[in-house]
Design a protein around this motif. Structure first.
Motif, short mmCIF file in Angstrom:
data_model
loop_
_atom_site.label_atom_id
_atom_site.label_comp_id
_atom_site.label_asym_id
_atom_site.label_seq_id
_atom_site.Cartn_x
_atom_site.Cartn_y
_atom_site.Cartn_z
N ASP A 87 31.76 32.40 31.06
CA ASP A 87 31.10 33.35 31.96
C ASP A 87 31.77 34.71 31.79
O ASP A 87 32.97 34.84 32.01
CB ASP A 87 31.29 32.84 33.40
CG ASP A 87 30.71 33.78 34.45
OD1 ASP A 87 30.10 34.78 34.09
OD2 ASP A 87 30.90 33.49 35.64
N GLU A 127 31.43 37.24 33.56
CA GLU A 127 31.60 37.87 34.87
C GLU A 127 30.87 39.21 34.98
O GLU A 127 31.40 40.20 35.50
CB GLU A 127 33.09 38.01 35.22
CG GLU A 127 33.75 36.64 35.36
CD GLU A 127 35.25 36.66 35.60
OE1 GLU A 127 35.81 37.76 35.80
OE2 GLU A 127 35.87 35.58 35.59
N LYS A 154 37.15 38.23 29.08
CA LYS A 154 36.21 37.11 28.96
C LYS A 154 35.13 37.41 27.92
O LYS A 154 34.70 36.51 27.20
CB LYS A 154 35.55 36.83 30.33
CG LYS A 154 36.50 36.31 31.39
CD LYS A 154 36.79 34.84 31.20
CE LYS A 154 37.79 34.31 32.21
NZ LYS A 154 37.25 34.31 33.57
N PHE A 172 46.78 49.66 35.63
CA PHE A 172 47.47 48.64 36.43
C PHE A 172 46.45 47.93 37.31
O PHE A 172 45.31 48.39 37.46
CB PHE A 172 48.63 49.23 37.24
CG PHE A 172 48.24 50.08 38.42
CD1 PHE A 172 48.14 51.45 38.31
CD2 PHE A 172 48.00 49.51 39.67
CE1 PHE A 172 47.78 52.24 39.39
CE2 PHE A 172 47.66 50.29 40.77
CZ PHE A 172 47.54 51.67 40.63
N VAL A 199 45.88 45.60 41.09
CA VAL A 199 46.41 45.20 42.40
C VAL A 199 45.60 44.00 42.89
O VAL A 199 44.51 43.73 42.42
CB VAL A 199 46.30 46.34 43.43
CG1 VAL A 199 47.05 47.57 42.95
CG2 VAL A 199 44.85 46.69 43.72
N THR A 215 44.28 41.97 46.54
CA THR A 215 44.08 42.15 47.97
C THR A 215 43.23 41.00 48.48
O THR A 215 42.33 40.53 47.79
CB THR A 215 43.40 43.50 48.25
OG1 THR A 215 42.91 43.50 49.59
CG2 THR A 215 42.22 43.75 47.33
N ASN A 216 43.55 40.53 49.66
CA ASN A 216 42.74 39.43 50.22
C ASN A 216 41.41 39.91 50.75
O ASN A 216 40.39 39.26 50.58
CB ASN A 216 43.53 38.68 51.31
CG ASN A 216 44.46 37.65 50.69
OD1 ASN A 216 44.15 37.08 49.65
ND2 ASN A 216 45.60 37.44 51.32
N VAL A 257 36.62 39.90 40.35
CA VAL A 257 36.53 38.71 41.18
C VAL A 257 37.90 38.35 41.73
O VAL A 257 38.93 38.61 41.12
CB VAL A 257 35.98 37.49 40.39
CG1 VAL A 257 34.56 37.76 39.93
CG2 VAL A 257 36.87 37.14 39.23
N GLY A 258 37.89 37.77 42.93
CA GLY A 258 39.12 37.26 43.50
C GLY A 258 40.01 38.30 44.13
O GLY A 258 41.18 38.04 44.38
N GLY A 259 39.49 39.50 44.36
CA GLY A 259 40.29 40.50 45.06
C GLY A 259 41.15 41.36 44.17
O GLY A 259 42.00 42.09 44.66
N MET A 307 44.39 51.53 49.22
CA MET A 307 45.12 51.01 48.06
C MET A 307 46.61 50.85 48.35
O MET A 307 47.27 50.00 47.77
CB MET A 307 45.00 52.01 46.89
CG MET A 307 43.74 51.96 46.09
SD MET A 307 43.65 50.52 45.02
CE MET A 307 45.06 50.84 43.94
N THR A 367 47.83 47.44 49.17
CA THR A 367 47.54 46.32 48.28
C THR A 367 48.81 45.86 47.58
O THR A 367 49.83 46.54 47.60
CB THR A 367 46.50 46.72 47.22
OG1 THR A 367 47.03 47.81 46.45
CG2 THR A 367 45.19 47.14 47.87
N GLU A 368 48.69 44.70 46.95
CA GLU A 368 49.83 44.14 46.23
C GLU A 368 49.78 44.51 44.75
O GLU A 368 48.76 44.33 44.09
CB GLU A 368 49.82 42.61 46.36
CG GLU A 368 51.01 41.97 45.64
CD GLU A 368 50.95 40.46 45.60
OE1 GLU A 368 49.93 39.88 46.01
OE2 GLU A 368 51.93 39.85 45.14
N TRP A 369 50.88 44.99 44.26
CA TRP A 369 51.03 45.25 42.83
C TRP A 369 50.89 43.95 42.06
O TRP A 369 51.50 42.95 42.42
CB TRP A 369 52.41 45.84 42.57
CG TRP A 369 52.74 46.04 41.13
CD1 TRP A 369 53.41 45.17 40.31
CD2 TRP A 369 52.42 47.17 40.33
NE1 TRP A 369 53.53 45.72 39.06
CE2 TRP A 369 52.94 46.93 39.04
CE3 TRP A 369 51.76 48.38 40.58
CZ2 TRP A 369 52.81 47.86 38.01
CZ3 TRP A 369 51.63 49.29 39.55
CH2 TRP A 369 52.15 49.03 38.27
#
Lengths: 373, 373, 373, 373
Positions: free
Chosen positions: C86, C88, C156, C232, C234, C236-237, C256-258, C294, C297-299
């Motif tokens: 896929d 995506e 992908k 880079f 990041v 995020t939920n 996808v997936g934050g 931003m 968010t998590e690095w």
């Protein structure tokens, strides 16, 4: 355009050692590395200094190897002082073990010839061996004990050479690939890269197995080929062995902090850097046969090194037969770490025009003489 | 202080599925995870949906497992639409292979009983098997073919549940460990964490093997224990197998992009997440016996999952016998991925007070009845 | 020695697409990659399909780019069916935002010219923009909305091309570097590598920025140069943006997936793959100005891609002016992902001798005509 | 069941130091770590030994810190000899720099008070500072030079303690979490874990920020809280600074091999181990203001440490007020590396019943006295 006393092509342990020695002699040096410093075989090595374990006393390389091994204690101090890096030199010796009667006979013969040459080496029975290394398999027939074959951290050594070289003024450029050699009237004048040209009357190719690609462009076709070696490492809280254990096709090198490096497969004629399942399975089988307690250790990681081998098994050190100022240092195969100190000194001597009968065996024209005769 | 309709403790595939179903029913949900989402067994799983391969037709868990397996096609679409993530559902079936005559007899008996129960399953001779999977060993006696046992990406499934849950309004907090359960008059009132207290009349413990630590605090001592499983994966450019290959003690699951997951060892009673050399050696030996071409594949990586097993091998689903509002969903052992869809629905039903005879076998008081009687 | 209908040099998204199209036309293809498949710029890309965002309607490349963009929906299905992967594809459109009045004026002009050319594009005021993307900065003047500029997973896509090509019979060798091109009477006859020679009457160089090294050997000196781009990502939920946000010097692509990918710096004339602190600082500053959320968010990670740029900004597609059978496809700069579908078809057409007026702008001899005239 | 002289809970630098000292005094010790050794704050630290930089001369902790700092040279040799690990002690001193007139005044006052206490410290003007560290910003007002505040590798120190402890007979178990403390008649008798129970009359909790979870079970509620600190590291071929540079909210620690560690943010009351974009942006901004040449360095990686802070800023050392045999050593905040040597000795003294007036300030009952009075 800037001009350098010497341009070194290759940022591994050999290129680093040459840069360090050149810098000590006051040369203005540029070191070019096509990827990262010490990114290939230099970092993949287990760091054994197996002069007596790997070579026969009558091998032309032996004298050089033994001298290089002897340089490590002073070098370790010098590199620590110059670049701040501890190369983790351990001088606890090595056991070359026998699993069969044939291997036992072979090792005893080796001991005799080395003792005759004035070297330290002795036979330990299985029982005596296991007094020192109690976790080794009782299947072992015994071992040749070589007190002088130590070990270092290969990665730290490569780093120490380049950082010390920088401290002495060497200029280093990573990710700069030399695409061509530049010559004028049959003499080297510099190199061409995607980042432009760099000038020097002395260019030293020290690119390990990748040296061949560059040398092709010089009209020379050295008899070299890449040999892939797969390794893995394990972690353990309690120390399982104190000394390096060396056998046919497998060695175990105890590192600081409970790491043991297990190596190495020998797969000629490939630059493929993938670790095969077969390679891992073979190494695990051999390692656990030597040291059954390996089974309970923790898997850490696995990797590949591409070592530069030559047709006759001897490295090439010297000037290009048809191109003044172009020097080569490659073909160290599994002895690159061991030979790196002497290679730096030797190449500096050669570049300065010094003569030395000992080097004859490693001249480039030993295999290419017909081409240039 | 904020109050929630439900607090779910555990951010793996089970907690995620419950959160997703609760949210679909309009509940205000908080999901707490002590580390990262899907950081443990959920991401370690190979993602097989082996209802028929893993369970007998008369196992109390079988009906549930088959129903859960049947939910995947619709669920895959729903999760893709809600959270954007493709769970990589593959419905190509599974081969459960026989290496011995005994295994062959056992599989044929299993086929008969499953066919009698109306399930699809058939025996393929070694020759027929190798027409479909030509690289499998000719040592194999044949295989049970299970067309309905598919597979998903375990990691993607866990991520899809939590991301879809978030899209439906679920609040998620990572790195928040529940240190205690709060109760009032024998009913749950919330949880205590280092980040403060959170209130709810419904707390669902879905912490996999780690659930036991928390449940101890509730006065319950469920008969559960952790079972370590080691896996590794390889990469290959040409596809070696099309379907999942399942045998005693070893399975090979072909993933997208040429990855094959090989699992898994079974080491009870430890939370140790280190991969042992012995574990790898055992798996490689078994895998290459099934599929000799594995030898030439590339090593990718290895990992550990800690699966929650129970004394009688059945999971626990239900309300705490002595604490109203405290629910438990754990003990899925190797079937967590397969059972995750039905677990979400079932726990939502249980929390809403629905009665269902089917669940009786999984009640918590089946093993702790003496304590609370 | 084996002979192939075509040898493709380069295992990125361009080489993969060409291999896939050749294989669909029944050719026997060998693809050689000097390192790992999709190891360089292909995997580093953010995967934007920014035909309208990146190009002007009157750019010679625009028609090609728009047609390539239009191929993605069918291609996504074809690649999923053939190779199981896929890509995506997300078709939610893109916002090209304005931070200044000048940028606003420029975008409005661009909208007009694109609408005149029959393309969909419209202006959203700051207020309207923030109705759709409420977390964007209120400092923004508004945005050009481009509904047809979607995105894919670059990694992908590259994988899907090569896996589908393998499924159609293409042979792939990783870690095989082409050191030289072989010719006979001015026609290509194959390639030389450390693994030996390979024969074909058609060789396609699709090595991205590294193509230049190989083309030097053919006597051609294309006006290309590498351009380093740092990115880079990041995690995020909760989703922060739904559509791709594109501004001068910075884009944010929601995956996808934050995950959000932030790119990219533009540093010409280097193959250096190191991420600089300055590059990260610049990107963070620009990204948080567009999307203040931003900051929380998590690095995740950072990386570099080396994109192949040309002197006039247009890619090169075509046959070598002086060497029959040698084809080149390079210079895609930041549009490699977007252009990969059409490049595969176009190169297959060119190799089959088809004529097409549209390609004239991308011929190799547009810049090298003086050399060969 | 085996009984130990002492069970230490926590395998970081504090637990390791205590285990090492206990073993030197001939105790039979078991060390339990819930995850990996040195997996949290111990490995996250930059390794500064900032006794004078971090503390005021009249701080109750200062004497202890200075004594601990003084132990490092001998300890480095002892750990190298016992466990083989070089802790990379560097004694080149530290510059605490001023960016404002207020900071300059504060530092000069600090210098005076430290000199009055007999400590070495002096003021360097901006010009003098840049003679020694020429790449520092000319914006700096000057610096307090502290010749005696050195640094070590935090990771190596933690490893050295545990490996040396093992060499002296300490038993270590990783991945074993203590779920409860066992007591008999108000005295400690051991610990409960998922791997069973372990007995000892002495249990020392040295779990850093995680100590609180365990101590709750003992009826004590120490005033501690976790403080998250984010760091990153860069790589550079040429050395940019020789000494540690310390300023308000940012420090730069030059490590071997061209690595510089930049730290650290201060985010109280969270166990969240994710690195935020904001944290990185803040650190980069501060670091490049101090050392503009940072911009050109290469990004290496980023990480988080969760440091244990206390209400009054002082660590807790001592026996539990209501449970004989239960000892605590936590609350070291940012000084865990610096204080680890003295903490090991001090806890061994306390456990042996020695009295020492100096420890009074760190007693557990200073903050919990009301509970137990």
């Amino acid at each position: 355009m800037n001009s350098y006393d010497a341009i070194i092509v290759g940022g591994g342990v050999i290129g680093g050692s040459i840069a360090f020695q050149f810098a000590k002699r006051g040369k203005k040096v540029l070191l070019l590395e096509k990827d990262r410093l010490a990114g290939k075989a230099s970092s993949a090595a287990a760091g054994m200094l197996g002069a007596q374990a790997e070579l026969e006393a009558d091998d032309p390389l032996f004298t050089l190897a033994a001298r290089s091994r002897g340089m490590f204690p002073a070098l370790a101090k010098e590199l620590k002082a110059t670049g701040g890096i501890d190369i983790e030199l351990v001088n606890k010796g090595m056991f070359k073990v026998a699993l069969t009667n044939e291997q036992e006979a072979g090792l005893k013969k080796k001991i005799n010839s080395q003792q005759a040459a004035g070297l330290e080496a002795e036979w330990l029975s299985s029982a005596d061996l296991r007094k020192v290394e109690p976790l080794l398999s009782d299947e072992l027939k015994g071992a040749m004990y070589i007190p002088d074959d130590g070990q270092v951290s290969a990665e730290k050594l490569a780093l120490a050479f380049t950082k010390s070289a920088v401290a002495l003024g060497v200029e280093i450029k990573e990710f700069v690939e030399v695409s061509d050699l530049r010559t004028e009237n049959g003499e080297i004048s510099g190199v061409t890269t995607a980042m432009g040209e760099f000038s020097s009357r002395n260019v030293i190719v020290a690119g390990g197995a990748w040296s061949a690609f560059l040398l092709e462009k010089s009209g020379i076709n050295l008899d070299t080929h890449p040999v892939k070696g797969e390794c893995f490492s394990v972690l353990t809280n309690r120390p399982l062995i104190e000394k390096t254990i060396f056998s046919d096709g497998c060695y175990l090198v105890p590192k600081v902090g409970g790491r043991i490096i297990v190596g190495a497969t020998v797969k000629p004629n490939t630059f493929n850097q993938q670790v095969s399942i077969d390679g891992i399975a073979t190494l695990i089988k051999k390692a656990t046969r030597l040291l059954p307690a390996m089974k309970e250790t923790e898997w850490e990681k696995t990797w590949v090194g591409i070592r530069p081998q030559t047709g006759d098994g001897l490295p090439y050190f010297g000037e290009h037969p048809a191109c003044k100022g172009l020097f080569i240092a490659t073909g160290h195969f599994r002895n690159g770490i061991l030979l790196s100190p002497i290679t730096g000194v030797l190449m500096a001597d050669i570049m300065e025009g010094k003569q030395n009968q000992e080097w004859t065996a490693f001249r480039l024209d030993r295999s290419v003489q017909t081409i240039f005769s």
